[in-house]
Design an enzyme around this catalytic site. Structure first.
Site, mmCIF file in Angstrom:
data_model
loop_
_atom_site.group_PDB
_atom_site.id
_atom_site.type_symbol
_atom_site.label_atom_id
_atom_site.label_comp_id
_atom_site.label_asym_id
_atom_site.label_seq_id
_atom_site.Cartn_x
_atom_site.Cartn_y
_atom_site.Cartn_z
ATOM 1 N N GLU A 50 68.688 58.345 53.534
ATOM 2 C CA GLU A 50 68.102 57.177 52.866
ATOM 3 C C GLU A 50 68.484 55.878 53.575
ATOM 4 O O GLU A 50 67.671 54.969 53.675
ATOM 5 C CB GLU A 50 68.521 57.115 51.394
ATOM 6 N N TYR A 70 67.471 51.186 45.438
ATOM 7 C CA TYR A 70 66.636 52.285 45.947
ATOM 8 C C TYR A 70 67.499 53.491 46.331
ATOM 9 O O TYR A 70 67.246 54.614 45.906
ATOM 10 C CB TYR A 70 65.821 51.808 47.165
ATOM 11 N N ASP A 84 60.054 51.257 46.248
ATOM 12 C CA ASP A 84 59.954 50.650 47.579
ATOM 13 C C ASP A 84 58.493 50.303 47.825
ATOM 14 O O ASP A 84 57.663 50.389 46.913
ATOM 15 C CB ASP A 84 60.492 51.615 48.656
#
Ligand code: SF4
Length: 350
Positions: free
Chosen positions: A39, A122, A140
C-alpha cells in the site's frame, strides 16, 4: 433511492471482484507487513511500476525485523526511482518502532495503524480491512471516481466538505462481512473499468443503476482548481577532485530528502540562471577562483507539486570548497548511493 442502492452496492462489488480480481503478488498474503509495504509503494505509483519494487523490497526485507535493522541509505537505494522518498524513510521509522517498541507485532486495528508514521486513512483502512476484516472503507481517486459518478455527486473531491461527504458515504457502503474484498473490488473497478477517460460502462457491474451512465455524462468527479506548480531552477555543479566527485546528503525537509546529490545552486527564475551568475556564486563557495565552466546541460523534470529546471554544469579547475559538508566519492561509490532519478540518469552517462 440511495437506500435501495446501498443494500446491493457492496454485494455487486464483491461478486464482480471475485470473478475479475487482478492477480497481484500482494494478494497472495494477508500478512499485514506485506500489505502495508504494497500500500505504501502504491501511493502515488502505478501498479505496473510498483510491482517490481514490491517484489524486490519483499525479497530483500521479507520480515519487518529485516527492514527495522537495515541502514537507511540501503533502503533508499532500493526505493530509488520510485519518488516520494519520505515514504521509505517513514517505513523505516515505523518498522523500527514496531520492532523495538511493539514486540515486533504489527498493529491490527485502524485506530492503532493510523498512529504509525507515514500511515494515513487509506493505508490504515486497507491493512485493517484486508488483513483483519475491520469494516473500514478505503477512499482514493479510484473510489471517489466511482462514487461521484454512480451517485452523481458534484461536490469537489478535494474540498473539505467533499472529503467528509465521500468518507461518510463510503463507510456506509463498505461490506460488513467482507470489507477487504469490497475495498479491493473498488480499487480494481476504478482502475480497470471506471477509468478517468472513456469508462468501460458496458463491462461495469454497476451500469444498470449508475446515474452518470443513465445520462451518458462522465465529467465527474469535480475538483477545485489548485494553484499552478512553481518552477525551481537548480544548477548542479559537477566537480571532480583527483578523479572523484563532490557529493552531499540532502536535507530531510526538502524534495528528495536524505538522498545524495551534487553541490548545487538555486535561482529564482530562468533569467538569473546565467554562466556569469553561476561563477559569481561559486566563487563564494570555493577557496580558489580559477574555475571554468566546461559544459552545461539543462533538463526539465516534473514532480507532483513542483516543476524543476535542472542544469548540470561541469567545471574544471583546482576545486576546494570552503565548507566541509561535502563528501568526495569515486564513481563506483556514487553509483551505490541513493540518488534522485535525474541524478541517476546523469551519472549513468558520465
Ligand atoms: S457505469 Fe460507467 S460511469 Fe458508472 S460506475 Fe460503471 S464505469 Fe463508472
Amino acid at each position: 433511492m440511495l437506500k435501495k442502492k446501498k443494500i446491493k452496492f457492496s454485494e455487486i462489488i464483491i461478486n464482480w471482484y471475485n470473478k475479475n480480481k487482478r492477480k497481484l503478488p500482494w494478494r497472495k498474503t494477508k500478512d499485514p507487513y506485506k500489505i502495508w509495504v504494497s500500500e505504501i509503494i502504491l501511493q502515488q505509483t502505478r501498479i505496473s511500476q510498483g510491482t517490481s519494487y514490491y517484489l524486490n523490497f519483499i525479497e530483500k526485507y521479507p520480515k519487518i525485523e529485516n527492514l527495522a535493522t537495515e541502514k537507511e541509505d540501503n533502503i533508499l537505494k532500493i526505493w530509488q526511482g520510485l519518488g516520494y522518498y519520505s515514504r521509505a524513510i517513514n517505513m523505516h521509522k515505523t518498522a523500527k518502532f514496531i520492532f523495538n517498541e511493539k514486540k515486533n507485532i504489527f498493529p491490527k486495528k485502524y485506530n492503532d495503524l493510523i498512529k504509525l508514521k507515514g500511515v494515513g486513512p487509506y493505508t490504515a483502512a486497507a491493512v485493517s480491512s484486508i488483513c483483519f476484516k475491520e469494516k473500514r472503507a478505503v477512499l482514493d481517486g479510484n473510489v471517489l471516481r466511482i462514487l461521484s459518478r454512480y451517485f452523481k455527486i458534484n461536490d469537489p473531491i478535494n474540498s473539505n466538505f467533499g472529503i467528509k461527504k465521500f468518507t461518510k458515504l463510503s463507510n456506509k457502503l463498505v461490506s460488513e462481512s467482507e470489507p477487504g474484498n469490497y475495498n479491493q473490488g473498488m480499487m480494481d473497478l476504478g482502475s480497470t473499468i471506471c477509468k478517468p477517460k472513456n469508462p468501460l460502462c458496458d463491462l461495469c457491474p454497476l451500469n444498470i443503476s449508475c446515474e452518470s451512465k443513465k445520462e451518458e455524462k462522465f465529467n465527474l468527479p469535480n475538483k477545485l482548481k489548485l494553484k499552478k506548480n512553481k518552477t525551481r531552477y537548480l544548477v548542479y555543479l559537477i566537480m571532480k577532485h583527483y578523479g572523484k566527485y563532490y557529493v552531499k546528503k540532502r536535507l530531510s525537509n526538502d524534495i528528495w530528502g536524505n538522498l545524495y546529490d551534487f553541490p548545487h545552486i538555486e535561482f529564482k527564475n530562468s533569467k538569473e540562471n546565467t554562466d556569469k551568475n553561476i561563477l559569481i556564486k561559486l566563487k563564494n563557495m570555493l577557496k580558489n577562483k580559477d574555475i571554468v565552466i566546461n559544459q552545461k546541460v539543462s533538463i526539465n523534470y516534473k514532480l507532483t507539486h513542483q516543476n524543476l529546471n535542472i542544469s548540470f554544469v561541469t567545471l574544471t579547475g583546482n576545486i576546494v570548497f570552503k565548507s566541509k559538508k561535502f563528501e568526495i566519492v569515486s564513481k563506483n561509490k556514487l553509483m551505490s548511493l541513493p540518488v534522485p532519478k535525474p541524478i541517476e540518469n546523469f551519472i549513468s552517462n558520465i
